[in-house]
Design a protein around this motif. Structure first.
Motif, PDB file in Angstrom:
ATOM      1  N   SER A 123       0.824  -1.207   0.000  1.00 44.46           N
ATOM      2  CA  SER A 123       0.000   0.000   0.000  1.00 44.46           C
ATOM      3  C   SER A 123       0.859   1.257   0.000  1.00 44.46           C
ATOM      4  O   SER A 123       0.443   2.303  -0.492  1.00 44.46           O
ATOM      5  CB  SER A 123      -0.935  -0.001   1.209  1.00 44.46           C
ATOM      6  OG  SER A 123      -0.168  -0.101   2.399  1.00 44.46           O
ATOM      7  N   LEU A 124       2.080   1.159   0.554  1.00 44.56           N
ATOM      8  CA  LEU A 124       2.994   2.315   0.576  1.00 44.56           C
ATOM      9  C   LEU A 124       3.919   2.290  -0.639  1.00 44.56           C
ATOM     10  O   LEU A 124       4.246   3.339  -1.190  1.00 44.56           O
ATOM     11  CB  LEU A 124       3.825   2.313   1.867  1.00 44.56           C
ATOM     12  CG  LEU A 124       3.028   2.414   3.166  1.00 44.56           C
ATOM     13  CD1 LEU A 124       3.949   2.243   4.356  1.00 44.56           C
ATOM     14  CD2 LEU A 124       2.295   3.748   3.246  1.00 44.56           C
ATOM     15  N   GLY A 125       4.393   1.104  -1.020  1.00 47.53           N
ATOM     16  CA  GLY A 125       5.275   0.983  -2.168  1.00 47.53           C
ATOM     17  C   GLY A 125       6.702   1.416  -1.891  1.00 47.53           C
ATOM     18  O   GLY A 125       7.511   1.475  -2.809  1.00 47.53           O
ATOM     19  N   MET A 126       7.023   1.723  -0.635  1.00 46.83           N
ATOM     20  CA  MET A 126       8.388   2.132  -0.256  1.00 46.83           C
ATOM     21  C   MET A 126       8.563   1.906   1.240  1.00 46.83           C
ATOM     22  O   MET A 126       7.594   1.664   1.952  1.00 46.83           O
ATOM     23  CB  MET A 126       8.634   3.594  -0.632  1.00 46.83           C
ATOM     24  CG  MET A 126       7.681   4.580   0.013  1.00 46.83           C
ATOM     25  SD  MET A 126       7.988   6.273  -0.481  1.00 46.83           S
ATOM     26  CE  MET A 126       6.830   6.476  -1.826  1.00 46.83           C
ATOM     27  N   CYS A 127       9.831   1.998   1.702  1.00 45.93           N
ATOM     28  CA  CYS A 127      10.103   1.754   3.117  1.00 45.93           C
ATOM     29  C   CYS A 127       9.646   2.954   3.954  1.00 45.93           C
ATOM     30  O   CYS A 127       9.360   4.027   3.412  1.00 45.93           O
ATOM     31  CB  CYS A 127      11.584   1.471   3.323  1.00 45.93           C
ATOM     32  SG  CYS A 127      12.648   2.873   2.985  1.00 45.93           S
ATOM     33  N   PHE A 128       9.584   2.758   5.280  1.00 48.47           N
ATOM     34  CA  PHE A 128       9.065   3.813   6.159  1.00 48.47           C
ATOM     35  C   PHE A 128       9.902   5.088   6.109  1.00 48.47           C
ATOM     36  O   PHE A 128       9.331   6.176   6.072  1.00 48.47           O
ATOM     37  CB  PHE A 128       8.907   3.282   7.584  1.00 48.47           C
ATOM     38  CG  PHE A 128       7.892   2.183   7.687  1.00 48.47           C
ATOM     39  CD1 PHE A 128       6.601   2.354   7.215  1.00 48.47           C
ATOM     40  CD2 PHE A 128       8.230   0.966   8.250  1.00 48.47           C
ATOM     41  CE1 PHE A 128       5.664   1.341   7.294  1.00 48.47           C
ATOM     42  CE2 PHE A 128       7.299  -0.057   8.335  1.00 48.47           C
ATOM     43  CZ  PHE A 128       6.012   0.129   7.858  1.00 48.47           C
ATOM     44  N   PRO A 129      11.268   5.015   6.126  1.00 47.45           N
ATOM     45  CA  PRO A 129      12.036   6.267   5.992  1.00 47.45           C
ATOM     46  C   PRO A 129      11.723   7.015   4.694  1.00 47.45           C
ATOM     47  O   PRO A 129      11.648   8.254   4.697  1.00 47.45           O
ATOM     48  CB  PRO A 129      13.490   5.792   6.018  1.00 47.45           C
ATOM     49  CG  PRO A 129      13.453   4.520   6.776  1.00 47.45           C
ATOM     50  CD  PRO A 129      12.148   3.882   6.427  1.00 47.45           C
TER      51      PRO A 129
END
Ligand SMILES: [Zn+2]
Length: 147
Positions: A123-129
């Motif tokens: 759903s984000l498509g990238m890491c948290f940072p």
């Protein structure tokens, strides 16, 4: 919720040379209530798995049904002949390599390209940072999360 009353029918079945009692048919297969299936002869996919077996391309020979304890909803499960089941396929080194590669691809962030050690949320498509950086548009307050 009224449970459908199913008549008891004697019919020819795959697991016995003699006609057996069933609750009619479901999708063309003999329908058995919970407790009626002969345990040494028939098993669900999960039961086969615990025995180290798989259906091996064979079609189910019967359908098991019961009612959910909590909601009373009806459930169905395909039953397979244990005698025609095949042993589960063993993991080969190539299979382990492919699995490790697939898991690595799920852990790598497409934005920064780093192995984050956790599965990147689709759903984000990238890491948290990277999410933090993309949300932080004010240059005066840099992201607190160490990259
Ligand atoms: Zn990233």
């Amino acid at each position: 919720m009224a449970n459908k009353v199913r008549p008891v029918v004697q019919m020819a079945v795959a697991w016995s040379p003699y006609p057996e009692f069933t609750h009619g048919t479901e999708g063309g297969l003999p329908l058995l209530p919970v407790g009626w299936a002969p345990k040494p002869l028939l098993a669900t996919v999960r039961q086969l798995k615990t025995l180290g077996l798989r259906p091996g391309g064979h079609d189910p020979v019967a359908v098991l049904y019961g009612y959910s304890r909590t909601g009373g909803a009806q459930w169905f499960a395909n039953l397979y002949l244990i005698s025609t089941a095949k042993p589960m396929l063993a993991m080969t080194p190539a299979k382990w390599r492919a699995l490790a590669k697939a898991n690595l691809a799920r852990r790598c962030c497409p934005e920064c390209g780093r192995d984050r050690g956790y599965i990147i949320a689709p759903s984000l498509g990238m890491c948290f940072p990277c999410v933090e950086d993309s949300e932080n548009t004010d240059p005066a307050t840099p992201s607190e999360v160490a990259a």
